[in-house]
Design an enzyme around this catalytic site. Structure first.
Site, PDB file in Angstrom:
ATOM      1  N   ARG A  64       0.811  -1.219   0.000  1.00  0.00           N
ATOM      2  CA  ARG A  64       0.000   0.000   0.000  1.00  0.00           C
ATOM      3  C   ARG A  64       0.838   1.259   0.000  1.00  0.00           C
ATOM      4  O   ARG A  64       0.614   2.170  -0.790  1.00  0.00           O
ATOM      5  CB  ARG A  64      -0.884   0.049   1.257  1.00  0.00           C
ATOM      6  CG  ARG A  64      -1.886  -1.026   1.325  1.00  0.00           C
ATOM      7  CD  ARG A  64      -3.105  -0.685   0.468  1.00  0.00           C
ATOM      8  NE  ARG A  64      -4.046  -1.780   0.586  1.00  0.00           N
ATOM      9  CZ  ARG A  64      -4.812  -1.969   1.646  1.00  0.00           C
ATOM     10  NH1 ARG A  64      -4.758  -1.126   2.665  1.00  0.00           N
ATOM     11  NH2 ARG A  64      -5.608  -2.987   1.708  1.00  0.00           N
ATOM     12  N   THR A  65       1.785   1.298   0.923  1.00  0.00           N
ATOM     13  CA  THR A  65       2.611   2.495   1.042  1.00  0.00           C
ATOM     14  C   THR A  65       3.389   2.716  -0.247  1.00  0.00           C
ATOM     15  O   THR A  65       3.498   3.829  -0.760  1.00  0.00           O
ATOM     16  CB  THR A  65       3.566   2.366   2.241  1.00  0.00           C
ATOM     17  OG1 THR A  65       2.786   2.064   3.393  1.00  0.00           O
ATOM     18  CG2 THR A  65       4.329   3.646   2.484  1.00  0.00           C
ATOM     19  N   LYS A 124      22.718 -10.441  -1.190  1.00  0.00           N
ATOM     20  CA  LYS A 124      24.128 -10.828  -1.248  1.00  0.00           C
ATOM     21  C   LYS A 124      24.928 -10.216  -0.108  1.00  0.00           C
ATOM     22  O   LYS A 124      26.150 -10.277  -0.091  1.00  0.00           O
ATOM     23  CB  LYS A 124      24.727 -10.403  -2.595  1.00  0.00           C
ATOM     24  CG  LYS A 124      23.983 -11.008  -3.782  1.00  0.00           C
ATOM     25  CD  LYS A 124      24.647 -10.652  -5.111  1.00  0.00           C
ATOM     26  CE  LYS A 124      23.827 -11.149  -6.296  1.00  0.00           C
ATOM     27  NZ  LYS A 124      23.093 -10.054  -6.956  1.00  0.00           N
ATOM     28  N   ARG A 139      11.776   2.007   3.296  1.00  0.00           N
ATOM     29  CA  ARG A 139      11.122   1.247   4.358  1.00  0.00           C
ATOM     30  C   ARG A 139      12.090   0.157   4.772  1.00  0.00           C
ATOM     31  O   ARG A 139      12.652  -0.544   3.924  1.00  0.00           O
ATOM     32  CB  ARG A 139       9.837   0.623   3.879  1.00  0.00           C
ATOM     33  CG  ARG A 139       9.185  -0.181   5.017  1.00  0.00           C
ATOM     34  CD  ARG A 139       7.761  -0.381   4.696  1.00  0.00           C
ATOM     35  NE  ARG A 139       7.027  -1.016   5.747  1.00  0.00           N
ATOM     36  CZ  ARG A 139       5.944  -0.483   6.271  1.00  0.00           C
ATOM     37  NH1 ARG A 139       5.554   0.716   5.891  1.00  0.00           N
ATOM     38  NH2 ARG A 139       5.256  -1.136   7.164  1.00  0.00           N
ATOM     39  N   HIS A 157       6.760   6.433  11.034  1.00  0.00           N
ATOM     40  CA  HIS A 157       6.187   6.323   9.702  1.00  0.00           C
ATOM     41  C   HIS A 157       5.533   7.673   9.442  1.00  0.00           C
ATOM     42  O   HIS A 157       4.314   7.804   9.495  1.00  0.00           O
ATOM     43  CB  HIS A 157       5.161   5.181   9.703  1.00  0.00           C
ATOM     44  CG  HIS A 157       4.660   4.791   8.347  1.00  0.00           C
ATOM     45  ND1 HIS A 157       5.084   5.390   7.184  1.00  0.00           N
ATOM     46  CD2 HIS A 157       3.760   3.851   7.971  1.00  0.00           C
ATOM     47  CE1 HIS A 157       4.459   4.839   6.155  1.00  0.00           C
ATOM     48  NE2 HIS A 157       3.654   3.902   6.609  1.00  0.00           N
TER      49      HIS A 157
END
Ligand SMILES: [Zn+2]
Lengths: 294, 149
Positions: free
Chosen positions: A45-46, A74, A95, A123
């Protein structure tokens, strides 16, 4: 300018962004500009909301994709990843599962960094869109308000930031939760220091009539030792049309979505339901953020 | 002179008035460990008029400047630092809490980005006697000694 948390933003900074969000429309303001999306944990969503926001301003995105298909797999450090992606983009949306990751990223790149959630940390665009929704529906000054915040107040990071942000504007906050999901001690200390007027109750019945806003949060099953305990709590803190019987007509009910059982579907048809609008508000708010920092 | 309880040093630094039991932590703060080549003397539980008992640390042939010394304030707020040259105390200062502590402490939050293998020093902001991780905001309480890097 980075957007790391709302805590370090002034009232004026916040109001300026919210003002911008309420007037912003589609344009070519970011034409030829590229936003880098770095999602180290999934949040569809974000990601979509940022993607929509930059495209409505004529810009475009480059997306790192999922972690398992990238160099992170990696063993690359975040410091290296952001320094590489900086070359592809004019701003980065990050994020990350670890707290403090956006602050670290911002030390290694010159382009603006926007925090889209760092572990149990912040957030800020969620907090801004929450404030925006309150502002558009209740009170433009965000000041003279009584806000109930209900549900999982222990792990729900969005509510800590929201409570602190509301505090900046002088709103009164009542926390509603079972004892096991109370606001953690350190957050309470922080609220006290910030001079927030807040109280804590276990049931909503006594206060629902005086609320301007009721903010319900997600109650996560995995926080409970067993299913039964979850169901008991989820049942007690579910918002139904009965819960809202004594509410004022103009009570604004919010929820960060996705919901599980926290709000009964019957409530969707009432005038109180503002959670879908709240989710949609993510786009203008993120447009305002991007327009400001890029 | 209580300092004479350990032999005088010709050149180096003497950290005095350390709360008892903290001498080894002071050495950790100063980055002195088993790899050091300097002569290091530690006196513990030395009788003191002001403190009852105290610890003293001497590091020879090393001068600690006041910025380095201020980090000692974390665990020994009343410590005094004497810089000795040719058997004479040439500089003497009281430690004071710095505004910011870099690279000395690890963040108590295991999920903090500084506790992963990123190429950064930890930074703690000191305000109102509290140390707050500049990255994740976690406050470091009384457990400072456990978080010396
Ligand atoms: Zn930290």
């Amino acid at each position: 300018m980075d957007i790391i948390d709302t805590k370090s933003m002034s009232k004026d900074d916040i109001l300026r962004l919210l003002d911008r969000a309420s007037t912003i429309g589609p344009s070519d303001a970011l034409s030829g500009r590229v936003l880098g999306l770095l999602f180290f944990e999934p949040s569809t969503r974000t990601r979509m909301s940022f993607d929509a926001a930059v495209k409505r301003l004529g810009g475009d995105t480059v997306d790192m994709g999922s972690v398992d298909s990238s160099s992170v797999q990696k063993g690359e450090t975040l410091a290296d990843t952001v320094r590489v992606v900086e070359g592809y983009a004019d701003a980065l949306v990050l994020r990350h599962p670890r707290e403090g990751a956006p602050r670290l990223a911002s030390q290694f790149v010159d382009v603006p960094v926007i925090n889209a959630g760092d572990g149990a940390g912040h957030h800020p665009t969620q907090t801004l869109l929450d404030l925006y929704t309150v502002r558009e529906n209740v009170d433009a000054s965000l000041g003279d308000l009584h806000v109930g915040i209900m549900g999982d107040l222990k792990y729900g990071r969005t509510v800590h930031s929201l409570a602190l942000a509301l505090a900046k504007f002088g709103a009164r906050v009542t926390f509603v939760s079972p004892p096991s999901l109370r606001v953690p001690e350190n957050v309470r200390t922080e609220l006290e220091r910030a001079g927030v007027e807040f109280d804590e109750v276990e049931v909503i019945d006594g206060i629902v009539g005086s609320l301007d806003v009721l903010y319900a949060t997600r109650i996560q099953k995995e926080r409970f030792p067993d299913e039964k305990e979850y169901e008991k709590v989820a049942g007690e803190y579910r918002v139904t049309t009965e819960t809202l019987e004594s509410a004022r007509d103009d009570l604004v009910l919010m929820h960060p979505l996705p919901r599980v059982d926290e709000i009964a579907p019957g409530v969707d048809e009432t005038e109180h339901a503002h959670y879908f609008e709240q989710a949609h508000n993510g786009v203008p708010v993120r447009m305002a953020v991007l327009d400001t920092v890029m | 002179m209580e300092e004479l309880k350990i032999r005088p040093i010709r050149n180096g630094t003497v950290v005095d008035h350390i709360p008892r039991g903290q001498a080894l932590n002071v050495l950790r703060v100063l980055g002195v460990d088993s790899s050091t080549r300097d002569v290091v003397s530690v006196a513990m539980n030395v009788p003191s008029d002001a403190m009852g008992r105290k610890d003293i640390v001497k590091v020879e042939d090393t001068e600690i400047d006041s910025t380095e010394a201020d980090v000692i304030a974390l665990i020994a707020p009343d410590a005094t630092v004497n810089v000795v040259r040719d058997y004479e105390v040439r500089e003497k200062y009281q430690v004071s809490m710095p505004d910011e502590i870099r690279g000395v402490l690890s963040c108590p939050n295991p999920n903090c980005i500084t506790n992963s293998r990123e190429p950064v020093e930890t930074v703690f902001d000191v305000r109102d006697g509290e140390m707050r991780c500049d990255f994740c905001g976690t406050v470091l309480g009384d457990e400072i000694a456990d978080h010396l890097v």
